[in-house]
Scaffold this motif. Structure first.
Motif, mmCIF file in Angstrom:
data_model
loop_
_atom_site.group_PDB
_atom_site.id
_atom_site.type_symbol
_atom_site.label_atom_id
_atom_site.label_comp_id
_atom_site.label_asym_id
_atom_site.label_seq_id
_atom_site.Cartn_x
_atom_site.Cartn_y
_atom_site.Cartn_z
ATOM 1 N N TYR A 120 3.904 1.554 -1.157
ATOM 2 C CA TYR A 120 4.524 1.691 -2.491
ATOM 3 C C TYR A 120 3.495 2.218 -3.498
ATOM 4 O O TYR A 120 3.788 3.125 -4.281
ATOM 5 C CB TYR A 120 5.091 0.352 -2.963
ATOM 6 C CG TYR A 120 5.573 0.409 -4.392
ATOM 7 C CD1 TYR A 120 6.739 1.091 -4.716
ATOM 8 C CD2 TYR A 120 4.833 -0.173 -5.423
ATOM 9 C CE1 TYR A 120 7.169 1.180 -6.041
ATOM 10 C CE2 TYR A 120 5.265 -0.091 -6.743
ATOM 11 C CZ TYR A 120 6.424 0.586 -7.047
ATOM 12 O OH TYR A 120 6.847 0.689 -8.337
ATOM 13 N N ASN A 121 2.299 1.671 -3.464
ATOM 14 C CA ASN A 121 1.278 2.102 -4.430
ATOM 15 C C ASN A 121 0.828 3.531 -4.194
ATOM 16 O O ASN A 121 0.540 4.264 -5.141
ATOM 17 C CB ASN A 121 0.103 1.135 -4.427
ATOM 18 C CG ASN A 121 0.369 -0.048 -5.340
ATOM 19 O OD1 ASN A 121 0.113 0.026 -6.531
ATOM 20 N ND2 ASN A 121 0.941 -1.117 -4.801
ATOM 21 N N MET A 145 0.830 -1.212 0.000
ATOM 22 C CA MET A 145 0.000 0.000 0.000
ATOM 23 C C MET A 145 0.866 1.265 0.000
ATOM 24 O O MET A 145 0.563 2.228 -0.708
ATOM 25 C CB MET A 145 -0.926 -0.054 1.225
ATOM 26 C CG MET A 145 -2.047 0.918 1.189
ATOM 27 S SD MET A 145 -3.099 0.714 -0.269
ATOM 28 C CE MET A 145 -3.915 2.289 -0.250
ATOM 29 N N ARG A 189 1.197 6.358 -7.003
ATOM 30 C CA ARG A 189 0.106 7.216 -7.496
ATOM 31 C C ARG A 189 0.421 8.687 -7.265
ATOM 32 O O ARG A 189 -0.001 9.549 -8.024
ATOM 33 C CB ARG A 189 -1.221 6.843 -6.824
ATOM 34 C CG ARG A 189 -1.706 5.464 -7.203
ATOM 35 C CD ARG A 189 -1.891 5.320 -8.696
ATOM 36 N NE ARG A 189 -1.814 3.917 -9.117
ATOM 37 C CZ ARG A 189 -1.736 3.541 -10.387
ATOM 38 N NH1 ARG A 189 -1.722 4.418 -11.361
ATOM 39 N NH2 ARG A 189 -1.660 2.264 -10.694
#
Lengths: 287, 180
Positions: B15-16, B13, B20
């Motif tokens: 990293y994402n 999470m 984004r």
């Protein structure tokens, strides 16, 4: 519910974030409005696509990078003074135990802290150098203590005595105590929570944000019944001085009290603030 | 909570979120790494393990914000520099993410759908992409998202609504362009 309001609320409805009254009104509108029904179906489709594709696997090298960095020794703010003083005192005691003609070069091999020994050995003449070395390599507390160690050395005439004398030991511990007092603070007192309108408010001594090392000044809200965390807000800002230890700069909350629909917050300096629970905006009260 | 446990639970999470926000995998890894290093240093002070995610995501947001601030400063000085690089285009590029398997039949459809989503996502503001991720993937409530992003609750609600609407319209246009 008006068509325009309904369209604006469709996304929150999809997320189950509408209050019961608005949800019922929207559902009633949906039964007779095909356009809003289509829009809702489209939003559901977009949401499903996002859920399906948005996550990417994290690179395998991330773990190695994080834990390789983490292994570098880091002292917490509360432990720094103790570690620094131990290293400096050890260096000083070794120096005091050496014979007069012992060359000072040997000292740098005997102690863990690279700058503590030279500071003590070379005496007052070089205390500024040692303090500067600490300032480059370590914390301000280290630099201050190196300066103090130099003063102590000059007081004893700059010559290395063969043994530690009781008077000197007392001076050393007094010095260490003084430096320790300067670099740490007592833990903040427990503040009783306050409950109102189904919400429980708690003084957050430790901000859930490690980016700033200076803690204090935040209030957290929980659902009183389920205990679920709802939000956190900073009531007052604390001016941050990068040259000072973070823990001595902390200004914690000492009291929470309910004043109508607002929360009165008192800090350790006696300042009072009024937090509007609905807007989460805080105003400082006159003293 | 142990450091390894914190990492295992939240690495994907974090990293994402960084991906984004930054819009590219290289910066995302740097941001995620800095966020974890900061978090692991502060971990002994974390009193409530249930808040670890909120706390960690907020650190990630702050690491990203600090990077944006320093990039803005660099860009400011670059403006006055004689050796200016090429100007950026008007629209940010879509994320070029490698697909783990070669596209075929159903996989091709998925790959198209994903590419369309990435193009549509690229047009959103970084914070809107992050908010959408927190909502859609992590299932965070609007209150929690407001806490993580330090954006008022009402704004979170309107930004999620706006972001979804923008995605819906843009994906519709892109799909029509592709004849799907």
């Amino acid at each position: 519910m008006e068509h325009k309001t309904c369209r604006e609320n469709l996304s929150a409805y999809l997320d189950g974030e509408l209050p019961p009254g608005e949800r019922l009104a929207l559902e009633s509108h949906l039964t007779g409005c095909a356009e809003c029904g289509r829009e809702l179906a489209e939003l559901k489709r977009v949401s499903a696509i996002v859920k399906k594709h948005l996550m990417e696997p994290e690179p395998l090298s991330l773990r190695a990078a994080v834990f390789a960095k983490k292994r570098e020794p880091v002292f917490s703010a509360w432990l720094k003074p103790a570690a620094v003083l131990s290293a400096a005192a050890a260096g000083l005691l070794i120096f005091l135990n050496l014979p007069k003609h012992q060359p000072s070069e040997g000292l740098s091999c005997s102690v863990g802290s690279p700058a503590a020994a030279p500071a003590a050995a070379r005496g007052a003449g070089e205390k500024r150098y040692a303090a500067a070395a600490f300032a480059r390599k370590g914390t301000l507390a280290q630099a201050k203590f190196a300066g103090a160690a130099g003063s102590f050395s000059s007081f004893s005439g700059g010559a290395a005595p063969a043994a530690v004398f009781p008077g000197e030991a007392t001076s050393l511990s007094a010095l260490a105590g003084k430096a320790a007092d300067k670099a740490k603070r007592a833990a903040p007192a427990e503040v009783p929570d306050v409950t109102a309108d189904g919400l429980r408010f708690s003084a957050a001594h430790w901000r859930e944000n490690a980016v700033s090392p200076v803690n204090g000044g935040s209030v957290r809200a929980f659902d009183a019944r389920s205990g679920k965390f709802l939000w956190e807000t900073r009531v007052y800002q604390i001016a941050e001085d990068a040259d000072e230890e973070a823990d001595v700069q902390q200004v914690h909350i000492t009291e929470l009290a309910l004043k109508g629909k607002k929360l009165e917050i008192t800090d350790e300096r006696g300042n009072r603030y009024l937090l509007d629970i609905s807007t989460r905006k805080a105003d400082k009260l006159p003293r | 909570m142990e450091a390894e446990e914190l990492f295992d639970k939240h690495a994907a999470m974090v990293y994402n979120l960084a991906l984004r926000l930054s819009g590219n995998p290289a910066d995302a890894q740097d941001i995620a790494q800095d966020a974890f290093i900061k978090a692991l240093r502060g971990l002994p002070g974390l009193r409530d393990a249930a808040l670890a995610g909120t706390w960690l995501y907020r650190i990630t947001m702050n690491v990203w914000k600090n990077r944006v601030r320093s990039e803005k400063r660099r860009a400011f000085w670059k403006t006055f520099s004689l050796d200016r690089g090429e100007e950026d285009g008007d629209e940010p590029p879509a994320l070029q993410l490698a697909s783990p398997e070669p596209p075929a039949d159903k996989a091709m459809e998925n790959a198209d759908e994903k590419a369309t989503l990435e193009k549509a996502m690229a047009a959103l503001a970084p914070e809107d992409r992050a908010i959408l991720l927190l909502r859609e993937i992590d299932g965070r409530s609007y209150e929690e998202i407001a806490g993580i992003t330090e954006i008022p609750l009402g704004t979170v609600k309107s930004r999620i609504s706006r972001a979804r609407e923008a995605l819906r319209l843009r994906m519709g246009v892109l799909q029509n362009d592709n004849g799907t």
